[in-house]
Design a protein around this motif. Structure first.
Motif, PDB file in Angstrom:
ATOM      1  N   VAL A   1       5.663   2.241 -15.897  1.00 47.88           N
ATOM      2  CA  VAL A   1       4.548   3.134 -16.226  1.00 47.88           C
ATOM      3  C   VAL A   1       3.398   3.054 -15.220  1.00 47.88           C
ATOM      4  CG1 VAL A   1       2.727   3.603 -17.938  1.00 47.88           C
ATOM      5  CG2 VAL A   1       5.114   3.353 -18.663  1.00 47.88           C
ATOM      6  N   PRO A   2       2.926   1.863 -14.806  1.00 51.57           N
ATOM      7  CA  PRO A   2       1.786   1.829 -13.882  1.00 51.57           C
ATOM      8  C   PRO A   2       2.055   2.482 -12.534  1.00 51.57           C
ATOM      9  CG  PRO A   2       2.250  -0.372 -14.745  1.00 51.57           C
ATOM     10  CD  PRO A   2       3.360   0.520 -15.192  1.00 51.57           C
ATOM     11  N   PHE A   3       3.331   2.599 -12.150  1.00 55.02           N
ATOM     12  CA  PHE A   3       3.685   3.140 -10.832  1.00 55.02           C
ATOM     13  C   PHE A   3       3.746   4.661 -10.827  1.00 55.02           C
ATOM     14  CE2 PHE A   3       6.230  -0.950 -11.084  1.00 55.02           C
ATOM     15  CZ  PHE A   3       5.187  -1.721 -10.610  1.00 55.02           C
ATOM     16  N   GLN A   4       3.793   5.278 -11.994  1.00 55.71           N
ATOM     17  CA  GLN A   4       3.786   6.715 -12.185  1.00 55.71           C
ATOM     18  C   GLN A   4       4.927   7.463 -11.491  1.00 55.71           C
ATOM     19  OE1 GLN A   4      -0.168   8.528 -12.064  1.00 55.71           O
ATOM     20  NE2 GLN A   4      -0.986   6.448 -11.886  1.00 55.71           N
ATOM     21  N   PRO A   5       6.164   6.960 -11.626  1.00 56.18           N
ATOM     22  CA  PRO A   5       7.299   7.743 -11.137  1.00 56.18           C
ATOM     23  C   PRO A   5       7.642   8.824 -12.155  1.00 56.18           C
ATOM     24  CG  PRO A   5       8.115   5.773 -12.161  1.00 56.18           C
ATOM     25  CD  PRO A   5       6.599   5.699 -12.220  1.00 56.18           C
ATOM     26  N   ARG A   6       8.575   9.685 -11.813  1.00 61.18           N
ATOM     27  CA  ARG A   6       9.081  10.679 -12.761  1.00 61.18           C
ATOM     28  C   ARG A   6      10.402  10.144 -13.310  1.00 61.18           C
ATOM     29  NH1 ARG A   6       8.512  14.469  -8.347  1.00 61.18           N
ATOM     30  NH2 ARG A   6      10.645  15.144  -8.749  1.00 61.18           N
ATOM     31  N   ILE A   7      10.304   9.356 -14.373  1.00 59.51           N
ATOM     32  CA  ILE A   7      11.496   8.734 -14.959  1.00 59.51           C
ATOM     33  C   ILE A   7      12.169   9.734 -15.888  1.00 59.51           C
ATOM     34  CG2 ILE A   7      12.384   6.888 -16.425  1.00 59.51           C
ATOM     35  CD1 ILE A   7      10.082   5.149 -15.490  1.00 59.51           C
ATOM     36  N   LEU A   8      13.450   9.958 -15.646  1.00 60.26           N
ATOM     37  CA  LEU A   8      14.211  10.843 -16.517  1.00 60.26           C
ATOM     38  C   LEU A   8      14.307  10.226 -17.904  1.00 60.26           C
ATOM     39  CD1 LEU A   8      17.142  11.913 -14.190  1.00 60.26           C
ATOM     40  CD2 LEU A   8      14.980  13.071 -14.588  1.00 60.26           C
ATOM     41  N   GLN A   9      14.184  11.057 -18.904  1.00 64.09           N
ATOM     42  CA  GLN A   9      14.231  10.567 -20.280  1.00 64.09           C
ATOM     43  C   GLN A   9      15.633  10.556 -20.862  1.00 64.09           C
ATOM     44  OE1 GLN A   9      11.511   9.069 -21.594  1.00 64.09           O
ATOM     45  NE2 GLN A   9      10.862   9.428 -19.499  1.00 64.09           N
ATOM     46  N   GLY A  10      16.573  11.068 -20.140  1.00 59.47           N
ATOM     47  CA  GLY A  10      17.945  11.043 -20.617  1.00 59.47           C
ATOM     48  C   GLY A  10      18.801  11.960 -19.794  1.00 59.47           C
ATOM     49  N   PRO A  11      20.072  11.928 -20.044  1.00 58.84           N
ATOM     50  CA  PRO A  11      20.726  11.145 -21.090  1.00 58.84           C
ATOM     51  C   PRO A  11      20.689   9.657 -20.757  1.00 58.84           C
ATOM     52  CG  PRO A  11      22.366  12.233 -19.736  1.00 58.84           C
ATOM     53  CD  PRO A  11      21.027  12.711 -19.257  1.00 58.84           C
ATOM     54  N   GLU A  12      20.587   8.849 -21.779  1.00 56.25           N
ATOM     55  CA  GLU A  12      20.532   7.404 -21.604  1.00 56.25           C
ATOM     56  C   GLU A  12      21.940   6.840 -21.431  1.00 56.25           C
ATOM     57  OE1 GLU A  12      16.862   5.656 -23.995  1.00 56.25           O
ATOM     58  OE2 GLU A  12      18.262   6.738 -25.288  1.00 56.25           O
ATOM     59  N   LEU A  13      22.068   5.916 -20.502  1.00 53.04           N
ATOM     60  CA  LEU A  13      23.347   5.247 -20.293  1.00 53.04           C
ATOM     61  C   LEU A  13      23.166   3.753 -20.492  1.00 53.04           C
ATOM     62  CD1 LEU A  13      26.332   5.432 -19.538  1.00 53.04           C
ATOM     63  CD2 LEU A  13      25.649   5.045 -17.176  1.00 53.04           C
ATOM     64  N   HIS A  14      23.772   3.233 -21.557  1.00 49.85           N
ATOM     65  CA  HIS A  14      23.768   1.811 -21.875  1.00 49.85           C
ATOM     66  C   HIS A  14      25.235   1.382 -21.874  1.00 49.85           C
ATOM     67  CE1 HIS A  14      20.353   3.586 -24.255  1.00 49.85           C
ATOM     68  NE2 HIS A  14      19.721   2.799 -23.418  1.00 49.85           N
ATOM     69  N   LEU A  15      25.695   0.800 -20.790  1.00 49.93           N
ATOM     70  CA  LEU A  15      27.106   0.445 -20.641  1.00 49.93           C
ATOM     71  C   LEU A  15      27.381  -0.891 -21.320  1.00 49.93           C
ATOM     72  CD1 LEU A  15      29.782   1.351 -19.331  1.00 49.93           C
ATOM     73  CD2 LEU A  15      29.090   0.053 -17.311  1.00 49.93           C
ATOM     74  N   ALA A  16      27.986  -0.839 -22.499  1.00 49.76           N
ATOM     75  CA  ALA A  16      28.287  -2.041 -23.291  1.00 49.76           C
ATOM     76  C   ALA A  16      29.596  -2.673 -22.822  1.00 49.76           C
ATOM     77  CB  ALA A  16      28.386  -1.667 -24.765  1.00 49.76           C
ATOM     78  N   ASP A  17      29.724  -3.987 -23.050  1.00 48.46           N
ATOM     79  CA  ASP A  17      30.949  -4.708 -22.672  1.00 48.46           C
ATOM     80  C   ASP A  17      31.332  -4.336 -21.247  1.00 48.46           C
ATOM     81  OD1 ASP A  17      33.164  -6.385 -22.991  1.00 48.46           O
ATOM     82  OD2 ASP A  17      34.395  -4.796 -23.891  1.00 48.46           O
ATOM     83  N   SER A  18      30.350  -4.363 -20.373  1.00 49.95           N
ATOM     84  CA  SER A  18      30.476  -3.762 -19.046  1.00 49.95           C
ATOM     85  C   SER A  18      31.590  -4.346 -18.180  1.00 49.95           C
ATOM     86  CB  SER A  18      29.144  -3.829 -18.302  1.00 49.95           C
ATOM     87  OG  SER A  18      28.745  -5.168 -18.092  1.00 49.95           O
ATOM     88  N   SER A  19      31.932  -5.599 -18.365  1.00 48.26           N
ATOM     89  CA  SER A  19      32.992  -6.190 -17.525  1.00 48.26           C
ATOM     90  C   SER A  19      34.354  -5.576 -17.806  1.00 48.26           C
ATOM     91  CB  SER A  19      33.042  -7.713 -17.695  1.00 48.26           C
ATOM     92  OG  SER A  19      33.377  -8.046 -19.023  1.00 48.26           O
TER      93      SER A  19
ATOM     94  N   SER B   1       0.845  -1.200   0.000  1.00 53.65           N
ATOM     95  CA  SER B   1       0.000   0.000   0.000  1.00 53.65           C
ATOM     96  C   SER B   1       0.880   1.249   0.000  1.00 53.65           C
ATOM     97  CB  SER B   1      -0.912  -0.004   1.230  1.00 53.65           C
ATOM     98  OG  SER B   1      -0.127   0.027   2.403  1.00 53.65           O
ATOM     99  N   GLY B   2       0.267   2.362  -0.295  1.00 56.76           N
ATOM    100  CA  GLY B   2       0.971   3.622  -0.191  1.00 56.76           C
ATOM    101  C   GLY B   2       1.606   4.150  -1.457  1.00 56.76           C
ATOM    102  N   LYS B   3       1.621   3.400  -2.532  1.00 53.68           N
ATOM    103  CA  LYS B   3       2.169   3.846  -3.818  1.00 53.68           C
ATOM    104  C   LYS B   3       3.556   4.488  -3.678  1.00 53.68           C
ATOM    105  CE  LYS B   3      -2.377   4.485  -5.795  1.00 53.68           C
ATOM    106  NZ  LYS B   3      -3.279   5.347  -6.550  1.00 53.68           N
ATOM    107  N   PRO B   4       4.558   3.709  -3.270  1.00 56.25           N
ATOM    108  CA  PRO B   4       5.881   4.284  -3.007  1.00 56.25           C
ATOM    109  C   PRO B   4       6.568   4.906  -4.212  1.00 56.25           C
ATOM    110  CG  PRO B   4       5.998   1.885  -2.988  1.00 56.25           C
ATOM    111  CD  PRO B   4       4.544   2.260  -3.063  1.00 56.25           C
ATOM    112  N   TRP B   5       6.209   4.467  -5.410  1.00 58.74           N
ATOM    113  CA  TRP B   5       6.849   4.996  -6.622  1.00 58.74           C
ATOM    114  C   TRP B   5       6.226   6.309  -7.110  1.00 58.74           C
ATOM    115  CZ3 TRP B   5      11.340   3.222  -8.061  1.00 58.74           C
ATOM    116  CH2 TRP B   5      11.665   1.872  -7.869  1.00 58.74           C
ATOM    117  N   MET B   6       5.029   6.633  -6.669  1.00 58.87           N
ATOM    118  CA  MET B   6       4.281   7.770  -7.198  1.00 58.87           C
ATOM    119  C   MET B   6       5.103   9.060  -7.141  1.00 58.87           C
ATOM    120  SD  MET B   6       1.425   8.799  -8.580  1.00 58.87           S
ATOM    121  CE  MET B   6       0.186   7.579  -8.242  1.00 58.87           C
ATOM    122  N   ASP B   7       5.332   9.667  -8.315  1.00 62.90           N
ATOM    123  CA  ASP B   7       6.057  10.932  -8.463  1.00 62.90           C
ATOM    124  C   ASP B   7       7.514  10.884  -8.007  1.00 62.90           C
ATOM    125  OD1 ASP B   7       3.985  12.400  -9.676  1.00 62.90           O
ATOM    126  OD2 ASP B   7       3.036  12.716  -7.733  1.00 62.90           O
TER     127      ASP B   7
END
Length: 180
Positions: free
Chosen positions: A131-149, A98-104
Motif C-alpha cells: 500500500v505505501p508504494f502505491q502500485p496498481r495491484i490487480l484485485q483478481g482473479p486471486e491465485l492461491h496455489l495449495a499443496d504446491s509441490s 529514490s525515484g518511487k519505482p513502484w508508483m503506478d
C-alpha cells in the motif's frame, strides 16, 4: 509499442521453489518480450549499514528493474501465516531508494504454499505491505496455489487446469493493465 518487460519477484530463494515455478508459468502465459527474475538474496536491512555504507548496489539494481518493467509479478510462500522475510526485506530495502519505482506500476500477486489455503494469508498481508508504494495491484482473479509441490509436472508446468486457467486470466488482466 515495444515488447513488454515483465519482472518476477519470488519470496523464496530456493532454486526449485514452487513460487519460482509459478512465476515462470505466469511469465509464459503473460507472453512477455523479456522476463527477468529478480534476485532477492539481499543483506538484511540495517539502518546503520544504510547510513555507514549506503544502499547496497544489489538493491539499486532491483529498484531499477522495478522501475523499468512494464509490469511486475510477485509470488510469495506462506511462512508462519505471512509472507517470507526475504520478500519483506526486499520491499524494505527498495523503499529506501529514490525515484518511487513502484508508483503506478501494474502488479499481480500470487502465492504457492504447502498448506491447503495456498498462501492466502501471506498474499493478503503482502497486499497490505504494498500500500505505501502505491502500485496498481490487480484485485483478481486471486491465485492461491495449495499443496504446491504436487501441482507442477516434470517440465515445471502447472498440472491442474483450474489453476492454469486462473493464472492465464490473471496474466491477461495484467497485460491489459500494462497497456499490451
Amino acid at each position: 509499442m515495444s515488447e513488454p518487460i515483465l519482472l518476477g519477484l519470488s519470496g523464496s530463494l530456493r532454486k526449485d521453489a514452487t513460487n519460482r515455478k509459478l512465476l515462470r508459468e505466469a511469465a509464459r502465459l503473460f507472453d512477455a518480450g523479456t522476463f527477468i527474475e529478480a534476485d532477492l538474496n539481499l543483506p538484511l536491512y540495517d539502518g546503520d549499514v544504510e547510513v555507514g555504507e549506503g544502499i547496497p548496489e544489489a538493491v539499486h539494481v532491483l529498484a531499477d528493474l522495478i522501475a523499468q518493467a512494464h509490469a511486475v509479478i510477485i509470488s510469495t510462500p506462506e511462512y508462519n501465516k505471512g509472507p517470507s522475510g526475504v520478500l519483506k526485506n526486499a520491499l524494505d530495502w527498495v523503499s529506501r531508494t529514490s525515484g518511487k519505482p513502484w508508483m503506478d506500476k501494474p502488479v499481480a500477486v500470487m502465492s504457492a504454499a504447502a498448506g491447503r489455503a495456498g498462501g492466502e494469508r501471506a498474499q493478503m498481508i503482502l497486499r497490505a505491505f504494498m500500500v505505501p508504494f502505491q502500485p496498481r495491484i490487480l484485485q483478481g482473479p486471486e491465485l492461491h496455489l495449495a499443496d504446491s509441490s504436487n501441482e507442477f509436472d516434470s517440465e515445471g508446468r502447472l498440472s491442474n487446469e483450474r489453476y492454469e486457467n486462473t493464472l492465464n486470466a490473471l496474466m491477461k488482466k495484467l497485460r491489459a493493465e500494462a497497456g499490451f
